[in-house]
Design an enzyme around this catalytic site. Structure first.
Site, PDB file in Angstrom:
ATOM      1  N   HIS A 153      29.702  29.991 -11.796  1.00 41.21           N
ATOM      2  CA  HIS A 153      30.561  29.258 -10.859  1.00 41.21           C
ATOM      3  C   HIS A 153      29.718  28.368  -9.929  1.00 41.21           C
ATOM      4  O   HIS A 153      29.689  28.553  -8.709  1.00 41.21           O
ATOM      5  CB  HIS A 153      31.412  30.223 -10.027  1.00 41.21           C
ATOM      6  CG  HIS A 153      32.665  29.587  -9.501  1.00 41.21           C
ATOM      7  ND1 HIS A 153      33.849  30.276  -9.358  1.00 41.21           N
ATOM      8  CD2 HIS A 153      32.927  28.322  -9.068  1.00 41.21           C
ATOM      9  CE1 HIS A 153      34.773  29.470  -8.859  1.00 41.21           C
ATOM     10  NE2 HIS A 153      34.228  28.277  -8.678  1.00 41.21           N
ATOM     11  N   LEU A 154      29.069  27.379 -10.538  1.00 41.55           N
ATOM     12  CA  LEU A 154      28.155  26.498  -9.807  1.00 41.55           C
ATOM     13  C   LEU A 154      28.765  25.151  -9.450  1.00 41.55           C
ATOM     14  O   LEU A 154      28.068  24.274  -8.943  1.00 41.55           O
ATOM     15  CB  LEU A 154      26.894  26.258 -10.656  1.00 41.55           C
ATOM     16  CG  LEU A 154      26.053  27.487 -11.003  1.00 41.55           C
ATOM     17  CD1 LEU A 154      24.863  27.078 -11.851  1.00 41.55           C
ATOM     18  CD2 LEU A 154      25.590  28.202  -9.745  1.00 41.55           C
ATOM     19  N   GLU A 176      35.208  37.331 -12.107  1.00 49.51           N
ATOM     20  CA  GLU A 176      33.882  36.852 -11.739  1.00 49.51           C
ATOM     21  C   GLU A 176      33.161  37.879 -10.858  1.00 49.51           C
ATOM     22  O   GLU A 176      33.673  38.242  -9.800  1.00 49.51           O
ATOM     23  CB  GLU A 176      33.990  35.511 -11.012  1.00 49.51           C
ATOM     24  CG  GLU A 176      34.542  34.406 -11.906  1.00 49.51           C
ATOM     25  CD  GLU A 176      34.579  33.032 -11.244  1.00 49.51           C
ATOM     26  OE1 GLU A 176      34.309  32.959 -10.016  1.00 49.51           O
ATOM     27  OE2 GLU A 176      34.863  32.054 -11.927  1.00 49.51           O
ATOM     28  N   THR A 190      42.597  21.095 -13.458  1.00 48.71           N
ATOM     29  CA  THR A 190      43.885  21.372 -12.822  1.00 48.71           C
ATOM     30  C   THR A 190      43.737  22.576 -11.889  1.00 48.71           C
ATOM     31  O   THR A 190      42.800  23.358 -12.025  1.00 48.71           O
ATOM     32  CB  THR A 190      44.961  21.704 -13.870  1.00 48.71           C
ATOM     33  OG1 THR A 190      44.685  22.995 -14.426  1.00 48.71           O
ATOM     34  CG2 THR A 190      44.978  20.672 -14.978  1.00 48.71           C
ATOM     35  N   ARG A 228      39.129  26.364 -12.942  1.00 49.57           N
ATOM     36  CA  ARG A 228      39.524  27.719 -12.557  1.00 49.57           C
ATOM     37  C   ARG A 228      39.592  28.588 -13.797  1.00 49.57           C
ATOM     38  O   ARG A 228      40.123  28.175 -14.838  1.00 49.57           O
ATOM     39  CB  ARG A 228      40.904  27.721 -11.856  1.00 49.57           C
ATOM     40  CG  ARG A 228      40.887  27.137 -10.449  1.00 49.57           C
ATOM     41  CD  ARG A 228      40.165  28.048  -9.467  1.00 49.57           C
ATOM     42  NE  ARG A 228      40.161  27.528  -8.103  1.00 49.57           N
ATOM     43  CZ  ARG A 228      39.197  26.796  -7.578  1.00 49.57           C
ATOM     44  NH1 ARG A 228      38.160  26.451  -8.322  1.00 49.57           N
ATOM     45  NH2 ARG A 228      39.259  26.402  -6.323  1.00 49.57           N
TER      46      ARG A 228
END
Length: 528
Positions: free
Chosen positions: A283-284, A265, A207, A236
């Site tokens: 965060h790939l 992050e 979402t 997210r």
């Protein structure tokens, strides 16, 4: 759509080289400056028409307000969490992303984390590198026959479902937008979240991060899940409450987590990253060569298509523009703005506006109500102090100003393709009706004065209200001649009783309308 001129674009992050190449091939000058601090971006952004970012650049209200010429912000990726969309909309700036550019990459990473959670692959690999051979320690479980709950059934959720079904997983889901009959076609049974939580062996979230999804998985929801449920978040940071997740891991209520995203992050609090049952990535989700090439190309082509007036794809705050790419829509937008401008000019002494009613009429106007309403409001608000309306921001500006706007469409009652507008200003009502004839906007009626011949809404126009009189035109012509103004056209109403509106096309606008004071009851002038 009305032409948007994009001559210069700033790319503030590492984007695939095809992005720059496509923009430059289409005559747009591109500057690439990466890793700018906020002060540097504030100074740099002033003169650019467009900005292309990924996720690192924070396009805050300060940045948007410092951008004097900015017309578009392009996010090469999914979501626009790093862009203040409200601030951009208020300033009339289009915000777009590439909704499908990283779909496959994000879906594949999600599937990889689900498989890694079931078989402890990263932990086993690290143990091997340390010289160990712990077969019993890394006893896993098959995905076959397990239940996967997918929260968010957009592009990525759909792709995850199809892939995990090939492993024999049963896929359940929840989405407030995607109809259940649509997701059923992909093999996903939809249900409420309350029904979903207790059935799932694995849960993955897909979402956007919005108020309703912040902390979607929390202490309360974890308590409703199966003991040992495993969760994945490649969407997210913040959709899963990180503190609640840690507590669930510590208690065993959660049996493992695959996290590609975090609230902060990189995360300074390493509690989750260091937990033995957590598999984490930096965060790939979109970090594949294919996704980056696709997103870079997509954002460039979306900008070029918009500038060329071909189509609008990926806009998150300018849905009103989506149906404005035909020649007919251009003409209707001109009509709406012109009718709004006439009413704005005629009611100038009575402002502020309090209510606007816009009615489109006839089958040919059926799909135009949305952008026609915005176009009329642009005409009405264009001369307000400190107001720079366009089709993107005008409805927000009207709301801020306290104007109530209503829009309706009705079937033809003999007059097809007509736009009627009524405004209330300081208790006084003004009405106008216009249409497109011969490709040009024309005024048919002004406050119950129905003109014998349609008035072409172009050039310099003088409107005045007065009782019908034989010498009226010659008297007005005399005043205009004294002021050095020539009459180029004259339009009178068909009716000859009461106070009526007349229109004169003039060579130049009067310096002062009070020159007509002795002859007319009201007067207005404008240049269209």
């Amino acid at each position: 759509m009305a032409s948007v001129s994009i001559k210069t674009v700033l790319i503030s992050e590492s984007v695939d080289p095809r992005c720059r190449a496509i923009l430059e091939e289409n005559g747009i000058r591109v500057t690439e400056k990466q890793n700018m601090k906020k002060d540097e971006l504030l100074a740099e952004i002033k003169d650019y028409d467009g900005l292309v970012v990924r996720s690192a650049t924070k396009v805050t209200a300060d940045v948007i307000n410092a951008a004097n010429n900015l017309k578009i912000i392009g996010r090469a990726g999914t979501g626009v969490d790093n862009v203040d969309v409200d601030a951009a909309t208020k300033k009339g700036i289009i915000v777009m992303n590439t909704p499908s550019g990283n779909t496959i990459s994000a879906a594949e990473l999600t599937c990889g984390l689900l498989m890694s959670l079931s078989r402890h692959v990263p932990q086993a690999a690290m143990s091997m590198k340390q010289g160990n051979w712990d077969r019993k320690k890394f006893m896993g479980a098959e995905l076959y026959g397990k239940v996967l709950g997918i929260v968010g059934l957009g592009r990525i959720g759909k792709e995850v479902a199809s892939r995990m079904q090939s492993f024999g997983m049963k896929t359940l889901g929840y989405d407030p937008i995607t109809p259940p009959e649509v997701s059923a076609g992909w093999g996903v049974e939809q249900m409420s979240l309350e029904q979903l939580w207790p059935q799932c062996d694995y849960i993955t979230v897909h979402t956007p991060l919005i108020p309703s999804t912040v902390g979607l998985l929390n202490d309360e929801t974890f308590a409703k899940c199966k003991k040992g449920v495993k969760v994945v978040n490649c969407a997210r940071g913040g959709i899963i409450d990180e503190a609640a997740l840690l507590r669930a891991l510590q208690s065993g209520q959660c049996g493992g987590a695959g996290l590609d995203v975090f609230v902060e992050e990189p995360p300074k609090d390493r509690s989750l990253v260091d937990h033995p049952s957590v598999i984490s990535c930096p965060h790939l989700g979109a970090s594949t060569k294919e996704a980056q090439a696709r997103c870079g190309e997509d954002i460039a082509m979306q900008i070029v298509d918009m500038v060329k007036g071909q189509k609008l794809v990926g806009a998150v705050n300018a849905q009103v523009l989506a149906s404005t790419f035909s020649q007919e829509s251009h003409q209707l937008i001109r009509l709406g703005e012109a009718v709004g401008a006439v009413l704005q000019s005629c009611s100038a002494s009575k402002k502020p506006f309090s209510h606007v009613q816009i009615t489109t009429q006839g089958d040919c106007m059926k799909t135009s109500t949305g952008y026609m309403t915005s176009a009329v409001m642009v005409g009405l608000l264009s001369h307000e102090d400190g107001c720079c309306p366009n089709l993107i921001n005008v409805m927000s500006l009207a709301k801020e100003t306290g104007i109530t706007v209503n829009q309706t469409h009705c079937a033809s009652d003999g007059a097809d393709g007509v736009c009627k507008v009524e405004i209330v200003a300081n208790g006084c009502s003004y009405k106008a009706m216009g249409a497109v004839q011969g490709g040009m906007p024309v005024l048919l009626e002004l406050s119950d004065s129905v003109f014998r011949q349609p008035i072409s809404l172009t050039g310099k126009l003088l409107f005045f209200k007065a009782p019908a009189a034989a010498q009226l035109l010659s008297s007005v012509a005399g005043v205009l001649a004294t002021e050095g103004v020539e009459i180029e056209s004259f339009s009178a109403p068909a009716d000859r009783t009461g106070d009526l509106w007349y229109c004169v096309g003039v060579s130049s606008l009067l310096r002062d309308l009070s020159a007509l004071k002795s002859l007319v009851k009201d007067a207005a002038q404008l240049c269209i």
